[in-house]
Design a protein around this motif. Structure first.
Motif, short mmCIF file in Angstrom:
data_model
loop_
_atom_site.label_atom_id
_atom_site.label_comp_id
_atom_site.label_asym_id
_atom_site.label_seq_id
_atom_site.Cartn_x
_atom_site.Cartn_y
_atom_site.Cartn_z
N PRO A 1 0.82 -1.22 0.00
CA PRO A 1 0.00 0.00 0.00
C PRO A 1 0.86 1.26 0.00
CG PRO A 1 -0.79 -1.58 1.63
CD PRO A 1 0.52 -2.09 1.14
N ARG A 2 0.43 2.23 -0.79
CA ARG A 2 1.20 3.47 -0.87
C ARG A 2 1.20 4.20 0.48
NH1 ARG A 2 0.39 7.39 -5.94
NH2 ARG A 2 1.51 5.61 -6.83
N SER A 3 0.17 4.01 1.27
CA SER A 3 0.12 4.68 2.57
C SER A 3 1.27 4.22 3.47
CB SER A 3 -1.22 4.38 3.25
OG SER A 3 -1.41 2.99 3.44
N LEU A 4 1.69 2.95 3.35
CA LEU A 4 2.83 2.48 4.14
C LEU A 4 4.11 3.17 3.71
CD1 LEU A 4 2.24 -1.38 4.44
CD2 LEU A 4 1.68 0.41 6.07
N LEU A 5 4.30 3.30 2.41
CA LEU A 5 5.50 3.99 1.91
C LEU A 5 5.50 5.45 2.34
CD1 LEU A 5 5.62 2.49 -1.70
CD2 LEU A 5 6.89 1.74 0.32
N ARG A 6 4.32 6.06 2.32
CA ARG A 6 4.24 7.46 2.75
C ARG A 6 4.54 7.58 4.24
NH1 ARG A 6 -0.12 8.33 0.28
NH2 ARG A 6 -1.56 7.85 1.98
N THR A 7 4.07 6.63 5.01
CA THR A 7 4.38 6.63 6.45
C THR A 7 5.87 6.48 6.69
OG1 THR A 7 2.21 5.70 7.00
CG2 THR A 7 3.96 5.44 8.62
N ALA A 8 6.50 5.57 5.94
CA ALA A 8 7.95 5.38 6.09
C ALA A 8 8.71 6.64 5.72
CB ALA A 8 8.40 4.22 5.22
N LEU A 9 8.26 7.34 4.68
CA LEU A 9 8.94 8.57 4.26
C LEU A 9 8.86 9.64 5.34
CD1 LEU A 9 10.33 10.29 2.10
CD2 LEU A 9 8.07 10.84 1.20
N TRP A 10 7.65 9.87 5.88
CA TRP A 10 7.49 10.89 6.92
C TRP A 10 8.19 10.46 8.21
CZ3 TRP A 10 6.49 15.56 5.74
CH2 TRP A 10 5.65 15.87 4.68
N ARG B 1 13.67 -2.57 -6.60
CA ARG B 1 13.45 -3.80 -7.37
C ARG B 1 12.29 -4.60 -6.79
NH1 ARG B 1 18.00 -8.58 -8.26
NH2 ARG B 1 16.67 -9.97 -9.49
N LEU B 2 12.21 -4.65 -5.47
CA LEU B 2 11.12 -5.38 -4.83
C LEU B 2 9.78 -4.70 -5.10
CD1 LEU B 2 10.42 -7.76 -3.00
CD2 LEU B 2 10.78 -6.26 -1.03
N MET B 3 9.77 -3.36 -5.08
CA MET B 3 8.54 -2.64 -5.37
C MET B 3 8.09 -2.85 -6.81
SD MET B 3 7.51 -1.11 -2.60
CE MET B 3 8.06 -2.62 -1.82
N GLN B 4 9.06 -2.90 -7.72
CA GLN B 4 8.72 -3.16 -9.12
C GLN B 4 8.12 -4.56 -9.30
OE1 GLN B 4 9.01 -1.09 -11.89
NE2 GLN B 4 9.43 0.54 -10.41
N LYS B 5 8.62 -5.52 -8.51
CA LYS B 5 8.15 -6.89 -8.61
C LYS B 5 6.77 -7.07 -8.01
CE LYS B 5 9.52 -11.62 -7.43
NZ LYS B 5 10.56 -12.47 -6.78
N ARG B 6 6.55 -6.45 -6.84
CA ARG B 6 5.28 -6.66 -6.12
C ARG B 6 4.22 -5.66 -6.52
NH1 ARG B 6 6.29 -8.33 0.06
NH2 ARG B 6 4.03 -8.10 -0.06
N VAL C 1 2.72 -1.46 -6.28
CA VAL C 1 2.28 -0.54 -5.23
C VAL C 1 0.78 -0.32 -5.38
CG1 VAL C 1 2.53 1.77 -4.24
CG2 VAL C 1 4.53 0.57 -5.15
N LEU C 2 0.07 -0.51 -4.29
CA LEU C 2 -1.39 -0.37 -4.29
C LEU C 2 -1.75 1.06 -3.91
CD1 LEU C 2 -4.20 -1.70 -4.44
CD2 LEU C 2 -3.98 -2.19 -1.99
N ARG C 3 -2.50 1.72 -4.77
CA ARG C 3 -2.95 3.09 -4.50
C ARG C 3 -4.18 3.04 -3.60
NH1 ARG C 3 -2.43 6.49 -10.20
NH2 ARG C 3 -0.19 6.09 -10.54
N ASP C 4 -3.94 3.12 -2.32
CA ASP C 4 -5.04 3.08 -1.37
C ASP C 4 -5.29 4.48 -0.82
OD1 ASP C 4 -2.63 3.29 -0.02
OD2 ASP C 4 -3.37 2.23 1.74
N ARG C 5 -6.38 4.58 -0.10
CA ARG C 5 -6.74 5.86 0.52
C ARG C 5 -6.53 5.83 2.03
NH1 ARG C 5 -12.40 7.59 -2.53
NH2 ARG C 5 -11.55 7.63 -4.68
#
Length: 515
Positions: free
Chosen positions: A81-90, A207-212, A214-218
């Motif tokens: 989920p993109r929300s997880l990546l956004r959480t990791a960034l912040w 590379r892992l993100m390209q393979k799996r 990214v889900l655009r969630d809200r």
């Protein structure tokens, strides 16, 4: 269904930790021998400040991200989920801000003997890129571990320390002390290692993100939850650092009053430089177990609640027994020999007294992992704070009131280890009854007896074949005896050995040929 014990992941992480420590020793030896003790003093004084400043980004946040990503990984190969990546960034941004703020505050408050203010500010400025990279690599490691990737974080750890050593060898001639301070050279070598590790981790995550995918969630950002999960391991690490920082000066001061300056320095060195590091050396195994278990336990809690908790607790206690009990026996036999290698025969008594504490000491990291996976991170703070209070109180009593020597260190360390481990076990008993694996304990004692018997033979063998001349060969033989005993007792199974990276290939090849 409870997942199998992470033998493969634990072995990979433990091996990488061991290699990293060995390379780290080579780095420090090269640094000190090249620059000298006096010139490298600045680096040794500024390094703890960098470590404290980066604690949040290197310990707290990575563990929180591992838990977060592992909890969301319900199926292998599921899009992230993109929300997880956004959480990791912040979260990484917050870690960077915390690290820089901490370094700024410590720079303003620190009084470094022998380092002028201008020089210290220059060192702090040099350390800024290093702090940024530490926070970034910590987050990348946490995310990859949470997503089930083990090889990349392990490889990055080894590459990081290896690049440090190479940078020191090739960077030092270009940046002599005429152009840079010794501490600046050290910081730059650390920065080079972190930079290469960050590139490797980022490439593998991409590379892992390209393979799996990214889900655009809200979904909303879980920054608040991640920060809360980060505070407990960060606080535990800071409390441990502060406890040890106060322990040795207090012990030295009290010992000086009763034993004199020279004897006090000798006793502190025997404890902190020889006995304690030797006792803690096998902890690379239990630390690897703890790191590998965190994503698995977190993911299972998200799926099945606490049903798998009792199985994990029993497994952890049994596996740590198989490491700690033989270690106790080996240390008892080899204490005089090991202390003789360091030309400190007095450390042998400390090793003998500290050896029985291997089991409660080695249990701490895996138990802390189970507490974090169950959402009981604050228990780490309680255990750490209580342990620091007991440590300093025991130091004051043993050295100030009873005027003990080496036995004082053993008593203080015993009280601290037992209180911290006991506190975590008491917290864990809220979820399940504590079941001691007596069969594993008996098997571990049998393994320890076999190893002890072989080492006694080695110590009394004729000189050309004695342990003193062939320590690696006899140590390997003792290890094989211990593993063989545990195999015969079925505490270690061929199936578990087949999950080891190299042995697994051999087992698979043999199975195919047999088929």
């Amino acid at each position: 269904m409870v997942q199998p014990f992470p033998v493969r992941e634990s072995s990979i992480l433990s091996l990488s930790e061991l290699i990293s420590r060995l390379l780290g020793l080579l780095f420090l030896a090269r640094f000190v021998t090249t620059l000298g003790l006096a010139e490298s003093a600045e680096f040794r004084m500024v390094l703890p400040l960098i470590g404290v400043a980066a604690t949040f980004g290197s310990i707290g946040l990575p563990q929180a991200l591992t838990r977060l990503f592992a909890s969301a990984r319900l199926e292998v190969g599921r899009p992230v989920p993109r929300s997880l990546l956004r959480t990791a960034l912040w979260g990484t941004a917050c870690a960077v801000g915390f690290a820089l703020l901490s370094l700024l505050l410590m720079s303003g408050l620190a009084i470094q003997t022998g380092i002028e203010l201008r020089a210290f500010v220059r060192l702090a400025e040099t350390a800024v890129p290093l702090l940024l990279l530490i926070c970034v690599t910590g987050s990348l490691r946490g995310m990859l571990l949470g997503l089930g990737s083990t090889y990349t974080p392990a490889l990055a750890q080894v590459v990081e320390v290896g690049v440090r050593l190479l940078a020191l060898i090739y960077l030092l001639p270009a940046l002599t002390l005429d152009h840079a301070q010794a501490a600046e050279v050290g910081i730059l070598t650390l920065t080079a290692g972190e930079g290469v590790a960050a590139l490797l981790l980022a490439a593998m995550l991409w590379r892992l993100m390209q393979k799996r995918g990214v889900l655009r969630d809200r979904g909303k950002s879980g920054l608040g939850s991640v920060l809360r999960m980060s505070l407990a391991p960060t606080g535990q690490s800071l409390l441990a650092s502060l406890g040890y920082a106060f322990e040795l000066p207090l012990a030295h001061e009290l010992l000086t009053k009763t034993h004199g300056e020279t004897a006090a320095s000798q006793l502190v060195a025997e404890y902190a430089t020889i006995a304690l590091p030797l006792l803690c050396a096998p902890m690379v195994l239990t630390d690897g177990i703890a790191t590998a278990l965190l994503p698995i336990a977190s993911a299972e809690r998200a799926v099945s609640g606490s049903r798998a908790f009792a199985v994990h607790l029993r497994r952890i206690i049994g596996v740590v027994m198989m490491v700690a009990v033989p270690t106790t026996g080996v240390v008892w036999v080899l204490a005089p020999t090991l202390s003789g290698w360091f030309q400190a025969p007095g450390a042998a008594l400390l090793l003998l007294l500290l050896a029985p504490l291997a089991l409660p000491l080695y249990l701490q990291a895996p138990l802390a992992t189970l507490l974090q996976a169950q959402g009981r991170s604050r228990a780490l703070l309680y255990a750490g704070l209580l342990g620091d209070v007991v440590r300093l109180g025991a130091i004051f009593v043993t050295f100030g009131l009873w005027e003990l020597g080496r036995a004082g260190f053993a008593l203080a360390f015993s009280a601290t280890a037992l209180v911290q481990t006991g506190t975590m076990l008491a917290m864990l008993q809220r979820y399940t009854a504590l079941a001691v694996p007596w069969r594993t304990l008996i098997s571990s004692c049998q393994a320890a007896l076999g190893m002890v018997a072989l080492l006694l033979v080695a110590l009394h063998a004729p000189l050309p074949y004695s342990f003193a001349n062939l320590p690696i060969l006899w140590s390997a033989a003792a290890l094989l005896v211990g593993i063989g005993t545990l195999l015969l007792a079925q505490e270690i199974t061929p199936q578990s050995l087949s999950r080891l990276p190299l042995l697994g290939i051999l087992f698979e090849t043999r199975r195919k040929r047999g088929g």
